[in-house]
Motif scaffolding. Sequence first.
Motif, short mmCIF file in Angstrom:
data_model
loop_
_atom_site.label_atom_id
_atom_site.label_comp_id
_atom_site.label_asym_id
_atom_site.label_seq_id
_atom_site.Cartn_x
_atom_site.Cartn_y
_atom_site.Cartn_z
N ARG A 168 7.53 2.48 1.08
CA ARG A 168 7.53 1.07 1.47
C ARG A 168 8.96 0.56 1.65
O ARG A 168 9.28 -0.10 2.64
N LEU A 169 9.81 0.88 0.68
CA LEU A 169 11.21 0.43 0.76
C LEU A 169 11.90 1.04 1.97
O LEU A 169 12.74 0.38 2.60
N LEU A 170 11.56 2.27 2.30
CA LEU A 170 12.19 2.91 3.46
C LEU A 170 11.78 2.21 4.75
O LEU A 170 12.61 2.03 5.65
N ARG A 171 10.53 1.79 4.84
CA ARG A 171 10.09 1.05 6.02
C ARG A 171 10.79 -0.31 6.10
O ARG A 171 11.17 -0.78 7.18
N VAL A 172 10.95 -0.95 4.94
CA VAL A 172 11.65 -2.23 4.90
C VAL A 172 13.09 -2.07 5.38
O VAL A 172 13.58 -2.86 6.18
N GLU A 211 0.84 -1.19 0.00
CA GLU A 211 0.00 0.00 0.00
C GLU A 211 0.88 1.24 0.00
O GLU A 211 1.89 1.30 0.68
N GLY A 212 0.47 2.24 -0.76
CA GLY A 212 1.20 3.50 -0.79
C GLY A 212 2.36 3.47 -1.77
O GLY A 212 2.64 2.45 -2.42
N LEU A 215 6.79 -4.36 -6.80
CA LEU A 215 6.83 -3.74 -8.11
C LEU A 215 5.66 -4.18 -8.99
O LEU A 215 5.40 -3.59 -10.04
N GLY A 216 4.96 -5.23 -8.56
CA GLY A 216 3.82 -5.72 -9.31
C GLY A 216 4.20 -6.36 -10.62
O GLY A 216 3.45 -6.29 -11.60
N VAL A 217 5.36 -7.03 -10.64
CA VAL A 217 5.84 -7.67 -11.87
C VAL A 217 5.93 -9.17 -11.64
O VAL A 217 6.72 -9.63 -10.81
N GLU A 218 5.12 -9.94 -12.37
CA GLU A 218 5.13 -11.39 -12.20
C GLU A 218 6.25 -12.05 -12.99
O GLU A 218 6.85 -13.03 -12.54
#
Length: 246
Positions: free
Chosen positions: A87-91, A81-82, A140-143
């Motif tokens: 997201r990467l920074l939270r990871v 989400e977002g 990234l939404g890449v399958e």
Amino acid sequence: MTTGVRRRMGVEERRQQLIGVALELFSHRSPDDVSIDEIAAAAGISRPLVYHYFPGKQSLYEAALRRAADELAARFREPREGPLGARLLRVMGRFFDFVDEHGPGFSALMRGGPAVGSSTTNAMIDEVRQAAYEQILAHLGVERPPARLQLVVRSWVSLAESTALIWLDGREIPRAELELQLVHDFAALSVVSAAYDEEMAGILIRILGDEPADGPFGELVGRLVALVPGEGKVSTVGKMPAQRLR
């Protein structure tokens, strides 16, 4: 009395206790410097009883690394989400939480420690890297990632790992700055790859289109623009002209 505690513990419960004790000790000192006697004392049991549950220090070490590897892999899980940059920074924040809390243990996991070269340890390390790789692709939404995207993601996972190991040696760079820099590194690797590949350019344009000007990627654009004399035209990531990436 400790004897009563010993009798009440089941086999698996005792094993898990010993793994937890070993991991805690490995978090503060190199596994090479931690003896079975210390592990036994910290667990409140005798040395022979440790060997009853684990054939030797090597097997206990590998069990502790197994738990550490599972926990580290879990740090890369993040709700999809977002904006990607946030997201990467939270990871990266959770990743460095683990590195900070388990310094020597993290080094042992990534560098092999007493089990260097063993197939078991190498398999654990590969599992952590693969888990991180798959999580990033999912964000990234890449399958079916193109070859260049695979290279970008795997290179970035390796960069995060090596950066953390170097940081542990002296902690000379503020942790928060390093976490942000690694997110910027991901963007930079993606931009360079996009300059060589139209499919990567399309993926990058889609990502940047959802990024706010005050997000991590937007901040990177601002920093880069500030380095170029007379440049000040690009103020938001989402407004970057697509043709510049092709």
